[in-house]
Design an enzyme around this catalytic site. Structure first.
Site: not given
Length: 711
Positions: A89, A162, A353
């Protein structure tokens, strides 16, 4: 359900003469790892590894255990392989905005930001590709990251997902293996930002659990037009916990109000060369001009008592929950309305996170999610230089935060007082614990009862790798299926080793759909498979219409972009009329001319081009409009760039409207009329059919004949 192990032995086929010849040639080229031949797989301290496929869990479906030193060593090493760029990413763009819930969700969760409809919770959203480095292109075939940081009054909540609802692997212990396989090959660092190479297809053809996600990646979902045209998914199953302590399972969805739409492959490749920043540029420009991207947050809620009612495991991240079984409830709206002030300080230093939670949201025992909870902290420590990454402005919560953590690199907080421990009496005992409460209390983990043997094993309920891949393929339109066939054919055509191509076709695709496998085999010159290699369970559903992008368009042209080709003598009234109608519909246009010089209209006015025809290609637009005007049409008809412009838009199945004498361009280019190639005397004659064609995104019926058009 079949109980397959993720090893290559059961997938190995019989050598053919073609394969033997291919292998013999490659043996002459490859430098094999002779140092590892006949050697056991070990940890870095030499301990032999008995199971490299499964992390250590408390029971087959239980949470991963912190004592799993093999998982921790493997992921720690992986997380620190590259600095300071993200290992995955790395290529991304981001924006600020807000989220607002529609109605209180107290029956589901005590999370504050999901219970105050009048409150706008600030968010920061980062979109990204997975494989390529920061310098790669936006429009490569790849998964797109969709990470949202909510700055709530109870702390930051990160929904790190995603644009696809499933993933390649079931257990986090395999993540380094997957990324090593998809990254550029280590001997020559090629290819950049692409999965069309041997190591990726070698891995996924040996790991059947990847079949579903690879199919998504070979679909149009992997080449979106714009970030605003992507769905987002939390991928994992999470928990919501309400004030009474009751828990439900939940899947998070983001639904774009612009609809879901993609590039065609030729267009994606050309954009990667002509404008590698296309998607980040589009996001930036849309926000700057006030055309804010919007999504609705949707929840699929599964009561705890229904956890085992499906023909798949809720904890399996390679599976989705079909909307026909559990509808998506729309609960709120997210708007991105402000670009970052500084790319590095915000977009590049943003630290997401999945373990950043607020009270009312909790984890499931998904083994991929469990591993991510360890991995992300470790990654940020390496990438951002120490444990104080949450003090960076972009990561800092907007609510007050106090604890006894001190010092370390890049510390920004200047702490007062003498006591940096708890409990203490020197500083009055502060800061103190906050007991759990129905609302605004301290975080407490959901008290899920656990029992089981400590082991490394994949649950039998994770063993079906093909039924949902088959469901996804069956849900696609014939056009989308054709694109999947073309994508597999292109990618596997780049694979040098014939035996890898054969294994993917015969051992993976044949178990998804025989016709798909046979078409790809024919395109690659392979022997078509005659039957599946495993018995695939019959799923509850044969198809799910919600999985096809064809069913996810908004029915309007808001935010779409039209190129208007002009030259001296153009009918200015046509230009003005179309610009006005586009503005009413929430779309926009740019004026393109053979040069940057002002253009004289037939009415004696001047129009200033936004760009040249050669400088801003058709692949940057959703449609092309050529106004009336005899002399303008003659000029464009003699201009090679203008002719190529129309021809390329036609090849890419876009709506094209030609007015007056400009209609001759179609016959000059031998273009066949269809519902997207529209002619009329003036703009007023073509505006409705043009807008209807743009709303359908592409003229799919044109695709077979457009393949023969050179552009």
């Amino acid at each position: 359900m079949p109980t397959e192990k993720n090893t290559g032995s059961q997938l190995a086929g019989t050598d053919t003469p073609d394969r033997e010849n291919s292998n013999r040639k490659l043996e002459q080229l490859d430098e094999f790892r002779e140092d590892a031949t006949d050697e056991a797989l070990t940890t870095n301290t030499g301990t032999r590894i008995a199971d490299n496929q499964n992390s250590l869990k408390a029971g087959e479906r239980g949470p991963s255990l912190l004592e799993d030193f093999i998982l921790r060593e493997k992921i720690t090493h992986f997380d620190h392989e590259r600095i300071p760029e993200r290992i995955v990413h790395a290529r991304g763009a981001a924006a600020h905005g807000y989220f607002q819930v529609y109605e209180p969700l107290a029956e589901l969760t005590k999370a504050d930001f999901l219970n105050e409809p009048g409150k706008k919770t600030p968010v920061f959203v980062r979109f990204s590709t997975v494989q390529g480095p920061r310098g790669s292109a936006d429009t490569v075939r790849d998964v797109r990251g969709f990470a949202v940081k909510f700055y709530t009054d109870e702390g930051n909540f990160d929904l790190v997902g995603n644009n696809m609802p499933v993933f390649f692997i079931q257990d986090a212990i395999k993540f380094p293996d997957f990324v090593h396989a998809v990254k550029p090959e280590p001997h020559n660092e090629i290819p950049t930002g692409a999965s069309a190479h041997d190591t990726f297809w070698d891995f996924v053809s040996l790991v059947p659990e990847s079949a579903h996600m690879v199919l998504w990646t070979m679909s149009d979902r992997a080449i979106p037009v714009a970030y605003r045209g992507m769905q987002g998914f939390g991928v994992h199953t999470f928990r919501l916990v309400n004030a009474e302590g009751r828990s439900v399972f939940v899947k998070f969805h983001w639904r774009p109000l612009s609809g879901v739409y993609s590039l065609v492959w030729d267009e994606a490749q050309k954009l990667a060369g002509k404008d590698p920043d296309f998607q980040r540029r589009t996001l930036w420009e849309d926000i700057e001009k006030g055309d804010y991207p919007e999504w609705e947050l949707g929840l699929q809620v599964i009561p705890e008592e229904d956890e085992h009612k499906f023909d798949f495991d809720l904890l399996d991240p390679t599976k989705l929950v079909p909307e026909e079984l559990v509808p998506v409830r729309k609960v709120g709206r997210m708007v991105l309305n402000r670009n970052p002030d500084n790319f590095f300080a915000e977009t590049e230093q943003a630290a997401f996170h999945p373990g950043h939670l607020v009270p009312g949201i909790d984890f499931s025992n998904d083994p991929l999610l469990q591993g991510r909870l360890f991995s992300y902290t470790d990654t940020q420590l390496s990438r951002l230089g120490g444990p104080n990454f949450n003090e960076l402005p972009i990561n800092r919560p907007l609510c007050p935060f106090h604890n006894n953590q001190r010092d370390a690199q890049h510390r920004q907080t200047v702490n007062k007082g003498r006591a940096a421990y708890e409990p203490n009496s020197i500083d009055g005992g502060w800061p103190k614990e906050t007991p759990p409460a129905p609302r605004h209390g301290g975080f407490s983990s959901y008290p899920e009862p656990l029992s089981g043997t400590k082991l490394r094993k994949r649950a039998d309920s994770f063993a079906d790798h093909f039924s949902q891949a088959r469901l996804f393929y069956n849900s696609l339109s014939e056009t989308e299926k054709g694109h999947v066939v073309a994508a597999y054919s292109f990618e596997l055509g780049k694979v040098e080793r014939v035996h890898i191509r054969e294994r993917q076709v015969h051992e993976i695709l044949a178990n998804i759909d025989l016709d798909l496998a046979r078409q790809v085999a024919e395109n690659l010159g392979l022997t078509p498979p005659q039957a599946p290699t495993v018995q695939v369970p019959e799923g509850t559903l044969k198809a799910s219409p919600a999985l096809s992008q064809m069913n996810l368009l908004p029915g309007n042209i808001k935010s779409r972009k039209v190129a208007i080709l002009i030259a001296n003598g153009v009918q200015g009234s046509d230009v003005e009329f179309l610009q006005g109608e586009l503005a009413k519909a929430g779309a926009s246009a740019k004026l393109l001319a053979p040069s940057s010089a002002p253009v004289n209209t037939a009415e004696g006015r001047q129009l200033v081009p936004d760009a040249t025809i050669a400088g801003l290609p058709s692949i940057a637009f959703d449609a092309v409009f050529v106004p009336a005007g005899d002399s303008a049409a003659k000029t464009l008809g003699k201009d090679g760039d203008a002719l190529h412009y129309v021809l390329e838009a036609y090849k890419h199945l876009k709506a094209i409207a030609l007015c007056g004498a400009a209609g001759d361009l179609a016959s000059q280019l031998y273009l066949e009329a269809d519902e997207g190639l529209i002619s009329g005397a003036t703009a007023k004659d073509v505006v409705k059919p043009l807008f209807d064609a743009i709303a359908r995104h592409r003229v799919w019926a044109r695709e077979p004949k457009a393949k023969a058009v050179p552009a």
